[in-house]
Scaffold this motif. Structure first.
Motif, PDB file in Angstrom:
ATOM      1  N   THR A   1       2.178   4.952  -0.877  1.00 50.10           N
ATOM      2  CA  THR A   1       2.102   6.463  -1.197  1.00 50.10           C
ATOM      3  C   THR A   1       3.183   7.245  -1.655  1.00 50.10           C
TER       4      THR A   1
ATOM      5  N   CYS B   1       4.670  10.835  -2.622  1.00 53.31           N
ATOM      6  CA  CYS B   1       4.541  12.165  -2.742  1.00 53.31           C
ATOM      7  C   CYS B   1       5.577  13.158  -3.126  1.00 53.31           C
TER       8      CYS B   1
ATOM      9  N   THR C   1      -2.792   0.919  -8.153  1.00 53.71           N
ATOM     10  CA  THR C   1      -3.297   1.259  -6.761  1.00 53.71           C
ATOM     11  C   THR C   1      -2.631   2.270  -6.305  1.00 53.71           C
TER      12      THR C   1
ATOM     13  N   ARG D   1       0.771  -1.157   0.032  1.00 50.93           N
ATOM     14  CA  ARG D   1      -0.032   0.079  -0.075  1.00 50.93           C
ATOM     15  C   ARG D   1       0.881   1.295   0.000  1.00 50.93           C
TER      16      ARG D   1
ATOM     17  N   ARG E   1       2.654   8.694 -13.004  1.00 51.68           N
ATOM     18  CA  ARG E   1       1.471   8.285 -13.125  1.00 51.68           C
ATOM     19  C   ARG E   1       1.405   7.498 -14.564  1.00 51.68           C
TER      20      ARG E   1
ATOM     21  N   ARG F   1       0.455  11.904  -4.300  1.00 57.09           N
ATOM     22  CA  ARG F   1       0.247  13.195  -3.645  1.00 57.09           C
ATOM     23  C   ARG F   1       0.979  14.227  -3.578  1.00 57.09           C
TER      24      ARG F   1
ATOM     25  N   GLU G   1      -0.942   5.241  -4.672  1.00 60.47           N
ATOM     26  CA  GLU G   1      -1.432   6.752  -4.472  1.00 60.47           C
ATOM     27  C   GLU G   1      -0.534   7.881  -4.665  1.00 60.47           C
TER      28      GLU G   1
END
Length: 443
Positions: free
Chosen positions: A276, A278, A299, A274, A289, A303, A301
């Motif tokens: 993330t 940044c 999946t 999981r 991306r 930021r 994430e």
């Protein structure tokens, strides 16, 4: 009568660096193009590799050897600027004059090229006389191509085997890949590359690492388009492995940039994180991306935020946090020689590095692992930042990495990882593994 612009034949001990030019003569247009590219790269702070790729690809009528000659001259001047300025006896020499001096080291400077570069006959003769001396007799800052700021950092560090390190930083970096194990194992990638007539081999200690025997065009390969690999230096791959992220964990990449290490983390855990990622710059995350879509990771994430400021409340409790901190980039001089002369706000950079370490520690769960890394050689950006953090947070501890395949000499007596291009075949990196206080330590 001999040509005064040509240096004499070298004698033992005259180990001057020289550009590795393809066969054939250099024409004035090529000298001027290299000088123009150098001016734009330095004045605009452009990445040399991308600028050269873009500019030379646009010149379709230019032959392959001519493009390679311009590329080599441009990169050589960026790498050897202090040496070239010493030869010219001019720290403010024009880029054209520096290219001419580079040509003289390859015994390829004739009177026409010297004149095109703006060298008077007297200046050309002076260049030849200085070239006739022994390279080993030059000041160490000149031999190592260090401007005053970099020389101060080098002197503060005082690395062992300095000559070997300096020569490695002047060399051309290899092309390394990080295989995506969900596409196929490393051997399958090496076989696929061989089918495209690209020789490659595995990198010792890195199960997913692949090194090309020579540079090659990769972005049009089916394996690349299918997300089978990413271009990533071996040193960056060691940073990824130092985090030792386990499937199912929450992981935060606080300074993700374009996401090479984020993708590496996902590959190491076969996508079972999981994660993330940044970054301060949204356009970098846009590139990430695009890469994740090709890679098959949907999946992740993303930021966009300033990680030197207080983080959002939901960015907390991560099992592992990676801080690939912004730095001088001195460890990447082989790939990014334009950084040798970059102006750096050392105090501002140190403040940013300290703030990032603080925010990263706040996002780490009790007992979790935080990895602080830079692609810098300088202790002021590495040990000094981490030791100051540990002094402020005595309940945190530094942990010695237990990474299978990591060379023993890469780990310092204090437990930090220091990777050097002359010893470990990768860019220069510093890695510190830190453990948060708590009764549930990470593995």
């Amino acid at each position: 009568m001999s040509d005064p612009t040509q240096p004499r034949s070298p004698t033992p001990g005259d180990d001057w660096p020289a550009p590795d030019l393809p066969r054939g003569r250099t024409f004035p247009a090529q000298l001027l193009l290299a000088a123009d590219l150098l001016e734009r790269i330095t004045e605009q702070g452009l990445p040399a590799d991308r600028s050269l790729q873009r500019e030379l690809a646009a010149r379709r009528k230019m032959g392959r050897r001519d493009r390679e000659r311009v590329r080599e001259l441009t990169l050589f001047v960026l790498r050897q600027r202090q040496v070239l300025d010493w030869l010219l006896d001019d720290s403010a020499a024009s880029m054209a004059a520096r290219v001419a001096a580079a040509l003289s080291l390859a015994d390829a400077l004739d009177p026409v090229l010297a004149e095109v570069a703006g060298l008077t006959p007297e200046a050309a003769a002076s260049l030849a006389r200085r070239r006739a001396g022994r390279f080993a007799s030059l000041p160490w800052t000149v031999r190592f191509n260090l401007d005053p700021a970099a020389a101060a950092q080098w002197q503060a560090w005082q690395p062992d085997a300095p000559e070997t390190l300096a020569r490695a930083l002047d060399a051309r970096a290899p092309v390394d890949l990080h295989a995506n194990p969900r596409h196929g194992d490393r051997d399958a990638l090496i076989d696929e590359l061989a089918g495209a007539e690209i020789e490659a081999r595995g990198i010792a200690g890195l199960p997913l690492g692949v090194r090309l025997e020579r540079p090659a065009r990769l972005t049009r390969l089916p394996a690349f388009e299918a997300g089978g690999f990413e271009v990533q230096d071996a040193g960056s791959q060691w940073v990824v492995r130092a985090l030792q992220a386990q499937p199912g964990e929450r992981v935060l990449d606080l300074c993700a940039g374009a996401g090479g290490k984020s993708l590496g983390l996902l590959d190491e855990a076969r996508g079972q994180l999981r994660l993330t990622a940044c970054d301060l710059h949204p356009e970098r995350l846009d590139r990430l991306r695009t890469r994740t879509q090709r890679h098959g990771d949907t999946t992740l994430e993303l930021r966009a935020l300033d990680a030197t400021q207080a983080l959002p409340a939901d960015l907390a409790g991560f099992d592992r946090v990676l801080i690939d901190a912004p730095c001088s980039g001195s460890g990447t001089w082989r790939r990014h020689p334009e950084l040798r002369g970059a102006a750096i706000d050392w105090d501002g950079l140190a403040e940013t590095q300290c703030q990032l370490l603080e925010r990263g520690s706040q996002a780490t769960r009790p007992g979790g692992r935080l990895v602080y890394a830079t692609c810098s050689l300088w202790p002021a950006e590495n040990e000094a930042i981490v030791e100051a953090f540990l002094a402020r947070h005595p309940s945190w501890t530094a942990t010695r990495p237990t990474l299978e395949g990591l060379p023993d000499d890469a780990v310092t007596p204090d437990g930090w990882v220091r990777l050097r291009p002359d010893r470990h075949g990768c860019d220069g990196f510093f890695i510190a593994c830190l453990q948060a206080p708590g009764d549930r330590p990470t593995a």
